[in-house]
Each structure stands twice: as C-alpha cells, then as structure tokens.
Design an enzyme around this catalytic site. Structure first.
Site, PDB file in Angstrom:
ATOM      1  N   GLY A  99     -18.449   3.975  -2.528  1.00 57.20           N
ATOM      2  CA  GLY A  99     -19.773   4.199  -1.948  1.00 57.20           C
ATOM      3  C   GLY A  99     -20.816   4.445  -3.019  1.00 57.20           C
ATOM      4  O   GLY A  99     -21.920   3.878  -2.979  1.00 57.20           O
ATOM      5  N   TYR A 100     -20.477   5.284  -3.992  1.00 56.16           N
ATOM      6  CA  TYR A 100     -21.448   5.576  -5.045  1.00 56.16           C
ATOM      7  C   TYR A 100     -21.841   4.296  -5.779  1.00 56.16           C
ATOM      8  O   TYR A 100     -23.021   3.999  -5.962  1.00 56.16           O
ATOM      9  CB  TYR A 100     -20.924   6.620  -6.050  1.00 56.16           C
ATOM     10  CG  TYR A 100     -21.789   6.599  -7.291  1.00 56.16           C
ATOM     11  CD1 TYR A 100     -23.113   7.047  -7.228  1.00 56.16           C
ATOM     12  CD2 TYR A 100     -21.336   6.042  -8.489  1.00 56.16           C
ATOM     13  CE1 TYR A 100     -23.956   6.950  -8.333  1.00 56.16           C
ATOM     14  CE2 TYR A 100     -22.173   5.948  -9.599  1.00 56.16           C
ATOM     15  CZ  TYR A 100     -23.479   6.397  -9.513  1.00 56.16           C
ATOM     16  OH  TYR A 100     -24.318   6.279 -10.594  1.00 56.16           O
ATOM     17  N   GLY A 137     -17.655   8.289  -2.306  1.00 58.41           N
ATOM     18  CA  GLY A 137     -16.570   8.292  -3.290  1.00 58.41           C
ATOM     19  C   GLY A 137     -16.878   7.216  -4.329  1.00 58.41           C
ATOM     20  O   GLY A 137     -18.024   6.775  -4.469  1.00 58.41           O
ATOM     21  N   ASN A 138     -15.860   6.779  -5.030  1.00 52.69           N
ATOM     22  CA  ASN A 138     -16.070   5.773  -6.071  1.00 52.69           C
ATOM     23  C   ASN A 138     -16.757   4.520  -5.514  1.00 52.69           C
ATOM     24  O   ASN A 138     -17.730   4.026  -6.087  1.00 52.69           O
ATOM     25  CB  ASN A 138     -14.715   5.417  -6.706  1.00 52.69           C
ATOM     26  CG  ASN A 138     -14.822   4.221  -7.628  1.00 52.69           C
ATOM     27  OD1 ASN A 138     -14.719   3.080  -7.199  1.00 52.69           O
ATOM     28  ND2 ASN A 138     -15.063   4.465  -8.904  1.00 52.69           N
ATOM     29  N   GLY A 152     -20.226   7.326   2.942  1.00 55.12           N
ATOM     30  CA  GLY A 152     -19.131   7.587   1.995  1.00 55.12           C
ATOM     31  C   GLY A 152     -19.680   7.577   0.584  1.00 55.12           C
ATOM     32  O   GLY A 152     -20.425   6.670   0.203  1.00 55.12           O
ATOM     33  N   LYS A 186       0.857  -1.189   0.000  1.00 51.27           N
ATOM     34  CA  LYS A 186       0.000   0.000   0.000  1.00 51.27           C
ATOM     35  C   LYS A 186       0.883   1.224   0.000  1.00 51.27           C
ATOM     36  O   LYS A 186       1.989   1.196   0.523  1.00 51.27           O
ATOM     37  CB  LYS A 186      -0.872   0.013   1.259  1.00 51.27           C
ATOM     38  CG  LYS A 186      -2.064   0.944   1.153  1.00 51.27           C
ATOM     39  CD  LYS A 186      -3.198   0.247   0.432  1.00 51.27           C
ATOM     40  CE  LYS A 186      -4.462   1.031   0.420  1.00 51.27           C
ATOM     41  NZ  LYS A 186      -5.614   0.144   0.151  1.00 51.27           N
TER      42      LYS A 186
END
Ligand code: GLU
Length: 425
Positions: free
Chosen positions: A237-238, A234-235, A232, A102
């Site tokens: 969550g959406y 963001g990518n 959330g 990471k």
C-alpha cells in the site's frame, strides 16, 4: 463464502468461457501437496509455545512452487490454499517459470518481540525441512513478513539443510554465495536480495494501472491526474501510494488496520509514513485538513481508482453497491469477493485483478532468483525497467482478451490457463 471457495469460483468462471482442457482444470482444482506443521517456539518468558503453519504447494506444472509466507491470526488451511492457487495463476500471467505455492503461520506477530519473531521464522523453516529449496519451492514475503525475516529464514535453511546444495553449487567457494540463497526471495539487498524488490509490488501495480488507463482511461472516464484511494499501508500500500504520488496522481485517501483518513487535495505518502513511524498509527497523522474515516467509509469514498491493498474480502456483497470508484485495482490478494465482482460489473466498475495488478512482486522475485542462481547483481534501474516492460506487455495481453462480457479477471485467467496447459504437454 470462504477464501478457498472464492478462488475456486473464479477458476470455474474463467474455465466456463476459456477453452481449457478438462485435465488441466482437474489438476488446478486441488493442490498437489499440503505441508501442515505444528512447531515449538521458545518465548521470552522461557516457555515453549506451539504454532500451526502451512505450506500449500498448488501446482508445479510451470516450475518450482512460488509464493509468500504470511504471519496473521486469520491464517488457516483454506486461506493458504486459495492464496496458493492464485500464485499459480499469477506466475502464469506474469509469464515467469514458476508454479504456485503459499505458506502461513497462524499468529498475531504484533504480540511477539523481535527475538520471538526470529525464533518463529527459523522454527517454521526447520519444520518445513526438505519441502522447500531453490528448485523445489521458493517462499517470499507476504502479509506481516519482511526482508529481515527472509534473511533469518534463508540463514536457517542454509544452516540446517543446504550442506549438500552448497557442495553441489558451482559458486560455493565464492564467499559462501551460491544457489542456496535462491531458496527465498525478498531478502535484504546485502544478503542476496534484488534491488527494486521492496517497491516492486506497489510500483508494478501503478505500471499496470497506467497501461490500463492508456488503453481504457477514456472509456472509464478517467483523466490525466486521477484521484486514488489506497486501503492498507503495509509495504504494498505504501509503495503504491508513493509511486502514484510521484506519477502526479492525487492520493486522496489512505488507511491502515486501525482506520483511515481522506483529504481532497491529497496526501504526500512519504510524509505520512514518517509520521506513522513516529506515532505508531496512521489515524494519528490526520492533519487539520484531513478527515478521519473508518476502513469501511474509506472504501466507499468517491475517487477514480480504488486500491485495496490489505486483506482478502475487503469488498464484499454488502458494500459493493456503495463503492464509488471508477475502477478497482486489486493490490491485495482476493480483496473483491466473487459476489461483489458481479455487483461491480453490473454497475460498470471494472476490476483490474490481483493476478495481474500485484504480479510485480513475484516477477521481481523471479529476477532475484535469476540473479542468485547466476551470481549476478543487477542495478535498480535495470530491474524496474525489466519489470515495467514485462507488466505492460502482460497488461496488453490481458486487456486484448477482455472482449464482450469477459471481465478482466476472466481474461487474465484465460491467459494463465492457456499457459499452464501449454506446460502440461
Ligand atoms: N506475496 C507476494 C504475492 O502474493 C509475492 C510472492 C513472491 O514473491 O513469491 O504475490
């Protein structure tokens, strides 16, 4: 408890019940290598500002290091170390031939212009230098990073490092395509990215949820059209909200970092996204029938499935007793602390762990890597079908191990540790 201690605690809890060799455990308790860099970025006002970045290469037992890069003010060594350990476990649960790594840069990207973000992305790659590569360590998007940034990063890597690789690559004469593109995944589709990668984490999360409900829905008291709350936007969550909505679930609560909203009859995530793009924040999109709530209130709102899809530690010792969901689906990494998990377990609220629930992202990264290395392009339908098949299979593997008092997390770790140990021999 800091994030690294949380990750270690999860590992130790699993090791206690799973039969795992002492050698393997000893290797996983520490990362193999840490790259710690400070690098300059030219700001719009002409000044040079120093930034601190990390790449933690946790384990290469099962293959090249794999995991995202995040841009966030909260990034520090302990956080990145924890996230890297989780990637090792996740890649093993997903059964893809990668280890875990990471990266992160300590920065508030919301304060930077587009040009500054590009120079930050490129500067970080130059600073990482020879420490990444298609057969060594393959980064991807994570919190606040996206396909455009991956395009800058892979371009910088090609410009500064890939000369030898390009020459060595059999496909090098093919319009500049070749294995070097596989140094990063999550790229835009026109630049070597995989179709389906953008929605893969959210989509995969809902596939795991549906399989879990097929196996345990009755026992958990969840019917055919569950209500879900997603923290959330963001990518991840959406897309989770959108795919859940398309599958006939009721998305009764949503939030972003500024705050959230609830609505009994449910939201249409696509319309909320369009509104957020126009107005800048989700709170501005609460219609007359919606109720504005804080992120804390959102997490404590009754629902069938609570999906934390923001940052680690959202559900902790203090709010765990107030969670009123029937099941928690972890789409963020580490959103439930080890203390909270004990409380939830005592209250009979199962947690579908991150290393299974959000593995769709990295699994599709693997598909992207394969397409790059083989110079192939798969259709979106093909990618999502392969992904769904893989995730359903691994969900069944995990649930089959969650017997007696074993939590789903312990079961997932037990499966991963078995696979990592298998690679060591
Ligand atoms: N950042 C994602 C994760 O935490 C994806 C990593 C990847 O695709 O390598 O799983």
């Amino acid at each position: 408890m800091n994030t690294w201690l949380a990750a270690l605690t999860q590992l130790e809890r699993a090791a206690k019940v799973a039969k795992v060799s002492k050698d393997v455990l000893a290797r996983l308790r520490v990362p193999e290598r840490i790259v710690d860099v400070q690098f300059p970025v030219r700001m719009d006002d002409g000044s040079a500002r120093m930034f601190h970045g990390y790449r933690v290469q946790h384990s290469s037992l099962r293959g090249p290091y794999k995991g995202g890069i995040r841009f966030h003010p909260q990034v520090d060594m302990d956080e990145v170390r924890a996230l890297a350990l989780w990637m090792t476990i996740k890649c093993a649960v997903a059964d893809i031939p990668f280890g875990g790594g990471k990266g992160g840069v300590t920065v508030d990207p919301k304060q930077l212009s587009g040009g500054e973000l590009e120079r930050l992305s490129r500067g970080f790659v130059r600073a990482l230098g020879p420490n990444i590569g298609p057969r060594l360590d393959v980064p991807a998007p994570d919190v606040n990073t996206n396909p455009q940034m991956m395009a800058w990063m892979v371009d910088e890597w090609r410009r500064t490092r890939a000369r030898g690789e390009i020459a060595a690559s059999r496909t090098s004469r093919n319009d500049g395509k070749g294995e070097w593109r596989a140094t990063f995944t999550g790229k835009p589709v026109g630049k070597g990215g995989s179709r389906g990668r953008e929605q893969a984490t959210g989509y995969g999360g809902i596939v795991v949820l549906q399989e879990a409900l097929r196996l345990r829905g009755k026992r958990w008291g969840i019917g055919a059209a569950p209500s879900v709350i997603v923290q959330g936007f963001g990518n991840v969550g959406y897309w989770a909200a959108q795919v859940a909505y398309d599958a006939g679930m009721h998305v009764v609560g949503l939030s972003d970092s500024q705050g959230g909203m609830t609505q009994a009859e449910g939201f249409n995530p696509e319309m909320v996204l369009a509104c957020k793009r126009e107005h800048g924040s989700l709170a501005a999109c609460a219609g007359a029938d919606a109720q504005r709530v804080t992120n804390e209130q959102l997490l404590e709102t009754p629902c069938d499935v609570l999906i934390p899809a923001a940052l680690e530690g959202a559900i902790h010792a203090k709010n765990a007793k107030r969670i009123r969901a029937k099941v928690v689906l972890e789409l963020a990494n580490g959103p439930v602390t080890p203390e909270a998990e004990v409380i939830l377990a005592q209250r009979g609220i199962p947690v579908i762990p991150d290393v299974l629930a959000n593995a769709g992202g990295v699994a599709t990264s693997y598909f992207e890597w394969v397409q790059n290395v083989r110079n192939e392009e798969w259709s979106e339908e093909d990618v999502l079908r392969k992904l769904a098949r893989k995730l359903r299979m691994q969900t069944r593997e995990v649930f089959a191990r969650a017997t007696g008092k074993r939590t789903l997390r312990v079961a997932a770790y037990a499966l991963a540790l078995k696979r990592v140990a298998g690679a060591q021999q």
